[in-house]
Design a protein around this motif. Structure first.
Motif, PDB file in Angstrom:
ATOM      1  N   UNK A  38      46.269  43.467  49.049  1.00  0.00           N
ATOM      2  CA  UNK A  38      46.529  43.847  47.778  1.00  0.00           C
ATOM      3  C   UNK A  38      45.582  43.462  46.707  1.00  0.00           C
ATOM      4  N   UNK A  39      45.030  42.398  47.138  1.00  0.00           N
ATOM      5  CA  UNK A  39      43.936  41.874  46.085  1.00  0.00           C
ATOM      6  C   UNK A  39      42.351  42.622  46.241  1.00  0.00           C
ATOM      7  N   UNK A  40      42.306  43.226  47.500  1.00  0.00           N
ATOM      8  CA  UNK A  40      41.184  43.897  47.720  1.00  0.00           C
ATOM      9  C   UNK A  40      41.232  45.317  47.021  1.00  0.00           C
ATOM     10  N   UNK A 105      37.626  31.513  39.995  1.00  0.00           N
ATOM     11  CA  UNK A 105      38.005  32.931  39.261  1.00  0.00           C
ATOM     12  C   UNK A 105      36.414  33.578  38.462  1.00  0.00           C
ATOM     13  N   UNK A 106      35.671  34.067  39.437  1.00  0.00           N
ATOM     14  CA  UNK A 106      34.693  34.812  38.918  1.00  0.00           C
ATOM     15  C   UNK A 106      34.743  36.192  39.194  1.00  0.00           C
ATOM     16  N   UNK A 170      54.776  34.902  44.915  1.00  0.00           N
ATOM     17  CA  UNK A 170      55.166  34.318  43.479  1.00  0.00           C
ATOM     18  C   UNK A 170      54.101  34.152  42.702  1.00  0.00           C
ATOM     19  N   UNK A 171      53.049  33.193  43.173  1.00  0.00           N
ATOM     20  CA  UNK A 171      52.045  32.730  42.243  1.00  0.00           C
ATOM     21  C   UNK A 171      50.963  33.786  41.862  1.00  0.00           C
ATOM     22  N   UNK A 172      50.817  34.687  42.827  1.00  0.00           N
ATOM     23  CA  UNK A 172      49.638  35.566  42.694  1.00  0.00           C
ATOM     24  C   UNK A 172      50.409  36.783  42.059  1.00  0.00           C
ATOM     25  N   UNK A 176      47.539  37.348  39.198  1.00  0.00           N
ATOM     26  CA  UNK A 176      46.845  35.788  39.381  1.00  0.00           C
ATOM     27  C   UNK A 176      46.482  35.397  40.695  1.00  0.00           C
ATOM     28  N   UNK A 177      45.753  36.359  41.289  1.00  0.00           N
ATOM     29  CA  UNK A 177      45.068  36.272  42.877  1.00  0.00           C
ATOM     30  C   UNK A 177      44.750  34.968  43.180  1.00  0.00           C
ATOM     31  N   UNK A 178      43.721  34.267  41.942  1.00  0.00           N
ATOM     32  CA  UNK A 178      43.304  33.018  42.259  1.00  0.00           C
ATOM     33  C   UNK A 178      43.951  31.946  42.299  1.00  0.00           C
TER      34      UNK A 178
END
Length: 492
Positions: A38-40, A105-106, A170-172, A176-178
């Motif tokens: 899902x991040x990709x 986080x870049x 939950x954290x992502x 908030x992927x990183x």
């Protein structure tokens, strides 16, 4: 075990150290896996890489495939250079660095690719060798306690796999992927701390390599490794300079290489002399059929962190018993069902004994994983009219676990049984190549959606798995003869 010695549920206390290390390593692995796809596909505006689902599925497939493929060189490095204990330590450290790289986080994807590469390399060192250390905690003749120890170790794996998607998902949440990647890094750091703190309880297990390379062999190995790395770098550089290098094409090229590995390996065994007896050659032919069956199974089963995750994200109402959940949480269904049903299936296979053969177990597994995708085809068809209940995915994972528990536990066992004497040690790694092949090919099946609807995509893969399962049932008698399994059944 000496009287009064500290134990972990009746096992050497060193098992507690390895149990905790593996639990946190699996937390980091399954945590990343739960959000990677899902991040990709998330857009750059949402802090993702903006890939298509097809490309992301291929990346996740190749990533999983390489994780299993590097177990072979990782085991060799431990046996000949570092020893299992240092291999696990350095592997965990490299994995942690990989997750840290991904957590930076870049906007550039360079740190993502570096992170995935480091995780692959580190897992190759850690994963096969920590299992070896578990086995070496026990005397050779203590088979019963060793088996029970591995059962506890397996529980640690699935506890980490169950907790990770819930916490990391939950954290992502909210792009908030990183932060999610950071949680995976923290998990591996905790595993390393546990490993270092409990190292004194390992009683010297894995401290030395089995057969240490001589200085001359080290130089030769260093030259070959450096040459291979330079050759790969040069090939990728030239490909990039041509302007035709894309992520999608690179995943396809890696898949082709992965497919060549087992073909070359089996050709090497079957076409060389190696002092193989005729019975050993016949058993290897039977094993090749089981290897292909296993690859087909994993091709579908390991679409969970890509294709099924996309379905959860886009096509389901993410709520269980009225409680909202994240798409990543659906990745926790599988390890939960494994923990529930492992004792059930263990008791079942003990009760059935030799009445159910290895080909029949593999055939049942293929039919189950195929049936799970028939269910997915129905769910995808219903989803064309709007989002469906997430309970469809619960049912899919339940059926798939029935298949996994029929195939995975017997895979290594049948591998050691059918391996020629000259290849006993090497063949254990071959089982993991079947997973690697399945993951890589499964990642490429996303290309089918260019010409197939979503329901038809699932149905095509389902038919393939069921057909392979039925073929195993039809040829069970012949395969049992080739494996000499019928002789054991008759004697017992």
């Amino acid at each position: 075990m000496r009287s009064g010695e500290r134990t972990f549920f009746g096992h050497p206390w060193g098992l507690a150290t390895l149990f905790g290390t593996e639990l946190w390593e699996r937390f980091s692995w399954y945590g990343l896996r739960a959000i990677l796809a899902t991040f990709l596909i998330a857009s750059p505006a949402n802090k993702g890489l903006g890939m298509t689902q097809e490309t992301a599925q291929a990346v996740v497939g190749v990533y999983g495939a390489l994780i299993y493929l590097v177990a072979l060189p990782g085991g060799w490095v431990a046996d000949r250079i570092l020893g299992a204990r240092r291999s696990v330590l350095w592997g965990g450290f490299v994995i942690m660095c990989g997750h840290i790289s991904m957590a930076i986080p870049v906007s550039t994807p360079a740190f993502v690719w570096l992170g995935l590469l480091l995780i692959i390399m580190g897992t190759g060192l850690l994963k096969p060798n920590i299992s070896v250390m578990v086995g070496r905690l026990y005397p050779e003749e203590d088979d019963a306690r060793r088996d029970a120890g591995f059962s506890l170790f397996y529980l640690g794996i699935n506890l980490g796999a169950f907790i990770a998607p819930i916490v990391v998902g939950w954290l992502a949440d909210g792009d908030r992927w990183h932060l999610g990647f950071s949680a995976a890094a923290v998990g591996m750091a905790l595993g390393l701390a546990q490993y270092l703190w409990g190292g004194r309880n390992l009683s010297g297990v894995g401290e030395r390599p089995g057969v240490l390379l001589s200085p001359r062999e080290r130089r030769r190995f260093g030259g070959v490794a450096a040459g291979a790395a330079l050759a790969v770098a040069a090939a990728l550089g030239l490909w990039a300079a041509s302007g035709t290098l894309t992520v999608s094409r690179l995943t396809l090229a890696i898949t082709v290489v992965i497919l060549v590995v087992p073909v070359a390996y089996f050709a090497y065994i079957m076409l060389g002399s190696h002092d193989l007896t005729e019975d050993e050659r016949i058993r290897m032919k039977a094993y090749i059929w089981l290897f292909v069956a296993a690859a087909i199974f994993w091709m579908i089963y390991d679409l969970a962190p890509s294709k099924l995750l996309f379905f959860a994200e886009n096509n389901t109402r993410l709520s269980l018993f009225g409680v909202p959940i994240h798409a990543a949480t659906t990745q926790a269904f599988n390890p939960l069902f494994i923990m529930i049903f492992v004792p059930v299936f263990a008791a079942l296979w003990m009760k059935l004994g030799n009445r159910v053969s290895t080909p029949q177990k593999f055939g049942f597994a293929l039919v189950m994983v195929g049936l799970s995708f028939v269910i997915m085809a129905v769910a995808a068809r219903l989803a064309e009219g709007g989002k469906v209940s997430v309970w469809w995915l619960v049912l899919v994972y339940l059926v798939q676990v029935f298949g996994e528990l029929s195939l995975s536990p017997v895979g290594l066992s049948v591998t050691t049984k059918l391996a020629p004497e000259a290849f006993k040690g090497q063949m254990l790694g071959v089982w993991f190549i079947a997973v690697s092949v399945g993951d890589a090919v499964g990642g490429q099946t996303g290309r089918l959606t260019r010409v197939l609807s979503e329901p038809m995509y699932y149905l095509v893969l389902a038919v393939m798995a069921v057909a392979a399962g039925v073929a195993l049932f039809l040829f069970t008698r012949r395969l049992r003869e080739m494996m000499a399994e019928h002789h054991e059944a008759a004697i017992r």
